[in-house]
Design an enzyme around this catalytic site. Structure first.
Site, PDB file in Angstrom:
ATOM      1  N   HIS A   6       7.898   0.749 115.481  1.00 29.28           N
ATOM      2  CA  HIS A   6       9.076   1.046 115.452  1.00 29.28           C
ATOM      3  C   HIS A   6      10.274  -0.039 114.813  1.00 29.28           C
ATOM      4  O   HIS A   6      11.221   0.256 114.244  1.00 29.28           O
ATOM      5  CB  HIS A   6       9.594   1.938 116.504  1.00 29.28           C
ATOM      6  CG  HIS A   6      10.408   1.110 117.718  1.00 29.28           C
ATOM      7  ND1 HIS A   6       9.530   0.572 118.736  1.00 29.28           N
ATOM      8  CD2 HIS A   6      11.507   0.641 118.157  1.00 29.28           C
ATOM      9  CE1 HIS A   6      10.238  -0.063 119.628  1.00 29.28           C
ATOM     10  NE2 HIS A   6      11.553  -0.094 119.069  1.00 29.28           N
ATOM     11  N   ASP A  57       2.443   2.131 119.158  1.00 28.49           N
ATOM     12  CA  ASP A  57       3.791   1.472 118.629  1.00 28.49           C
ATOM     13  C   ASP A  57       3.779  -0.089 118.531  1.00 28.49           C
ATOM     14  O   ASP A  57       4.457  -0.959 118.969  1.00 28.49           O
ATOM     15  CB  ASP A  57       4.943   1.898 119.785  1.00 28.49           C
ATOM     16  CG  ASP A  57       6.374   1.545 119.332  1.00 28.49           C
ATOM     17  OD1 ASP A  57       6.433   1.454 118.247  1.00 28.49           O
ATOM     18  OD2 ASP A  57       7.206   1.236 120.127  1.00 28.49           O
ATOM     19  N   SER A  90      13.328  -4.979 121.136  1.00 22.65           N
ATOM     20  CA  SER A  90      11.739  -4.405 121.149  1.00 22.65           C
ATOM     21  C   SER A  90      11.110  -5.302 120.227  1.00 22.65           C
ATOM     22  O   SER A  90      11.578  -5.981 119.142  1.00 22.65           O
ATOM     23  CB  SER A  90      11.978  -3.070 120.190  1.00 22.65           C
ATOM     24  OG  SER A  90      12.535  -2.296 120.882  1.00 22.65           O
TER      25      SER A  90
END
Length: 408
Positions: free
Chosen positions: A141, A174, A267
């Protein structure tokens, strides 16, 4: 819900920095404990000062106002010690469980050169250096959010920048690998063993929260083997960057839960143990519904899973996933588990004897709380591996050994 596909999501659930609060039956909320009356004040002749409990509260309040993560780590590590005189020459806190104890500052200094900031036209995140020639591990992402409609670049700990290109992505876990162009002599992260983690182990989270590159926060492993469904919301973006498209929905099994502060921009960054070894890739946080910021519940993908995926992405640009062959739903009633709604003909599940109506209660020896648990656990295995499934049928418990196949 197909055990090999993301679960359909309505309101509720975990997300990457979204507004959605935890769904019912996931991680239970706890009401705030109301403290009793304060102890009587000390005698008038005593010198005013903080009690141990008061020190903790005051320290945490100051930590909440600090932008740099190092202040948080130092405060939490010392808050519950007995009152003492602290001087500037005292060493920083150590990780007690390390075989050769290092200070928090030592671990941070060791790892920071291996953590990068990833920037694009519509978003940003973090990444971890895998090789001296520029291979970098991050979240899918992050790559999708940063790379939409423009070039992607990497900023290193020493201030250098380089353009980056995508090597491969895997939305199912992910994870993604990118390559920084025209670089050499980078400091690759030292990989640890996420299977060796224990609840209570000290960890550091490193990355670029809110665009603040080189940030470090300290915490512990709060829980292991969490299953969370993430995605479906707008990706994180710093102020003034605009909003990229919504992320894909995926279910992640075996996730590491930590209270080390993780915020938008973390992230793809590093979660490291007391020895400075990479044990997870920070990927998601839980929110209270009123804020996108840290509330002390963050999640990382175990490095053992990330290594398996990244090796495949580097070698072939794609990932081979295991296939069980059942569609499952959350169980209702007194027994937790995943109810088998459908079994795919010719699938590993059918060959092992699973049938529609079976209630899966354990998967590879781990308790199954619902359909998401099975989805996440399947994704942690390779095609060809065997797994034992415990299930209930007509009120009787049985077990079956399933040989997972490659998903076509």
């Amino acid at each position: 819900m197909n055990a090999n596909e993301p679960r359909d999501q309505g309101a509720g659930g975990w997300s990457q920095f979204g507004d959605t609060p935890p769904s019912a039956g996931g991680f239970p909320r706890r009401d705030t404990v109301i403290m009793g009356p304060p102890p009587p004040p000390p005698p008038a002749r005593s010198k005013p000062g903080f009690s141990v409990r008061q020190k903790a509260v005051a320290g945490l309040a100051l930590a909440a106002m600090a932008i740099g993560g190092g202040v948080v780590g130092a405060t939490v590590a010392t808050a519950f010690q007995q009152p003492q005189v602290v001087t500037a020459s005292n060493p920083s806190p150590t990780f007690k469980q390390a075989s050769n104890p290092l200070s928090v500052a030592d671990v941070a200094a060791k790892v920071q050169p291996s953590v990068v900031m990833i920037k694009g036209s519509t978003g940003e995140g973090s990444g971890v250096v895998l090789s001296q020639d520029g291979l970098i591990l991050t979240n899918n992402h992050v790559v999708v959010g940063a790379g939409q409609g423009g070039e992607m670049s990497v900023k290193f700990n020493d201030g250098r920048t380089a353009k980056a290109s995508v090597v491969g992505t895997d939305p199912a876990t992910d994870l993604a690998v990118i390559r920084a162009e025209g670089v050499s002599g980078l400091t690759a992260a030292t990989l640890g063993d996420s299977d060796a983690l224990k609840v209570g182990d000290s960890v550091l989270a490193l990355g670029s929260p809110l665009g603040l590159s080189g940030s470090v926060t300290m915490g512990i492993i709060s829980a292991l083997d969490r299953t969370l469904t993430v995605g479906g919301e707008q990706q994180q973006a710093p102020p003034g960057w605009g909003q990229p498209g919504a992320s894909e929905i995926t279910t992640i099994g075996g996730a590491i839960q930590t209270d080390a502060a993780i915020n938008p921009g973390n992230s793809g960054g590093a979660l490291v143990n007391a020895g400075g070894q990479l044990v997870g890739i920070n990927t998601a946080i839980a929110t209270d519904g009123g804020s996108n910021g840290n509330i002390g519940v963050g999640f990382a993908i175990p490095i053992n899973t990330a290594k398996q995926v990244s090796d495949q992405l580097i070698s072939s640009g794609k990932v081979s996933h295991a296939f069980l062959g059942v569609s499952v739903a959350d169980a209702t009633g007194d027994v937790a588990g995943a109810l088998v709604r459908q079994v795919t003909p010719g699938s590993p599940a059918e060959k092992a004897g699973l049938k529609q109506g079976d209630l899966i209660t354990r998967f590879d020896g781990k308790a199954v709380e619902g359909g998401d648990t099975v989805v996440g656990q399947v994704r942690g295995f390779k095609p060809g591996q065997q797994v034992q499934i415990t299930y209930m049928r007509d009120g009787k418990e049985s077990s079956a050994t399933v040989t997972l196949q490659e998903k076509k």
